[in-house]
Design an enzyme around this catalytic site. Sequence first.
Site, short mmCIF file in Angstrom:
data_model
loop_
_atom_site.label_atom_id
_atom_site.label_comp_id
_atom_site.label_asym_id
_atom_site.label_seq_id
_atom_site.Cartn_x
_atom_site.Cartn_y
_atom_site.Cartn_z
N ASP A 1 5.03 -1.46 0.92
CA ASP A 1 3.96 -1.85 -0.01
C ASP A 1 3.29 -0.65 -0.69
O ASP A 1 2.68 0.19 -0.04
CB ASP A 1 2.92 -2.65 0.77
N SER B 1 2.80 -3.86 -5.41
CA SER B 1 2.92 -5.07 -4.61
C SER B 1 3.06 -6.30 -5.51
O SER B 1 3.93 -6.33 -6.37
CB SER B 1 1.71 -5.17 -3.67
#
Length: 483
Positions: free
Chosen positions: A327, A174
């Site tokens: 993510d 991320s």
Amino acid sequence: MSKNEIKLQMEYASSYETWLEAAEKLDVIEGKYQWREQKESDEYDYVLVESRLHELRRHRLSKNTRLLLGLLRNSVARDFANMDNSRLYNYAHSGTKKLIDEFIQEVLMCLTYLEETPDLSLDEKITEFSRLKLTTGNTALILSGGGTFGMTHIGVLQSLHEQGLVPKIICGSSAGAIVACAAAVRNKEEQEILLRQFHTGDLSVFTDPNAAPPSVIQSVKQYFTRGCVLDISHLERVMKLLIGDFTFQEAYDRSGYILNVTVSCGSLFEMPSLLNYITAPNVLVWSAVVATCSVPFLFKRATLWERDPLTREVSAFCVTDAPLWMDGSVDNDIPHAKLTELFHVNHFIVSQVNFHIVPFIMDPTSHNWVERCCKKAIDLAAQEVSLTFRLFAELGIFSVLFTKLQSVITQKYSGDITIIPRLNYREVNKVIKNPTPSFLLDAATRGKRGTWTKVPVTRNHCAIEILIAAAYTRLIKRSKSLK
């Protein structure tokens, strides 16, 4: 100077040298510097360390190369005599036992002697340093997610770079992937410039910097019409500018850093992927960062793009029937197992800035019984919640959602060395806003100060590994130049 004044000096230090000087003063006042000078402790085999130190020094000074080599093979491991015990670094502020520091320095001098001695042929040196590399294993630096708090990793990298302690294996999830990739596609000189000037760059990844931020009503409308709150095109634009058009293979060839990015699949049965120059050599790095930053509900799931090395044609990277990714922190914020499998990693440095995770990370070896009890209670609560989520998933109640939530709860978020910079929770509302230059500067400062407390343990855990790797690389280059 009072203890509180020294603590303030440490808290607001502008450099590692200033921080270390204050830390040593505090250790003297608290009686902990005396502990460092005393070799005795139940936490490691100080008798073995002291005797091995004298043997190594004697053979190095008398140039008994073969005997020295035999001793070194059994002395370079991080856990030799239990010297990697984290309790040895939790007591004093400025470092661990002086005997351990002295032992590490002697091993480094012995390794330098072996590289330079005429008693061994070049081929012998290459063979021996290759074996020593396998003995020590590899360290990986892992940068967690955390929204704009992830920019704190800039300061972490700056501090490690200044101390010469940046591992060759870097992984990001991320927001951590933004910093990891921006650094790892560049060589050391370029890295230094990037880290120094990072706060001046364009990081408008959430919204158009020239337009007013969307209202709540506009965001809700966007979600129901497009399935996400924010437009991913801003993230794509910034990543292309920041990272460039490199593939994972090209980034490795250019910088020598082994870059890794974790991404999660949106389906229930797909495993999370670790992208690097081995598993995805032709994938464009910027697209991997966009994918790992695609937080569910915030951004739509992203496509990974790869470039054919021969035709230079760009196409979607699809190893499954579900080519959309999201993510990486959802399934695998800290990918211990995969890094160990691929790169012989046996030592992890984790920079953790997930604001919802940091309050629950406690040192299991802490001398404080309250902390140990709290950790036990948190672990038990997490197990109960995890079992509940698993039950819902097995009953078919929002299976994908509860499976992903269970993954978030059960992951391991720490490492052998866990760097936890102090976060400013008053700025949680900025976690999905474009970071300003002042925010980035403050984040970098917090990252640096959070790293300074871990420099002594990082140096002792990694100095031998780094010297062996550097010497091996030099020997290989010398061998190639002679052919």
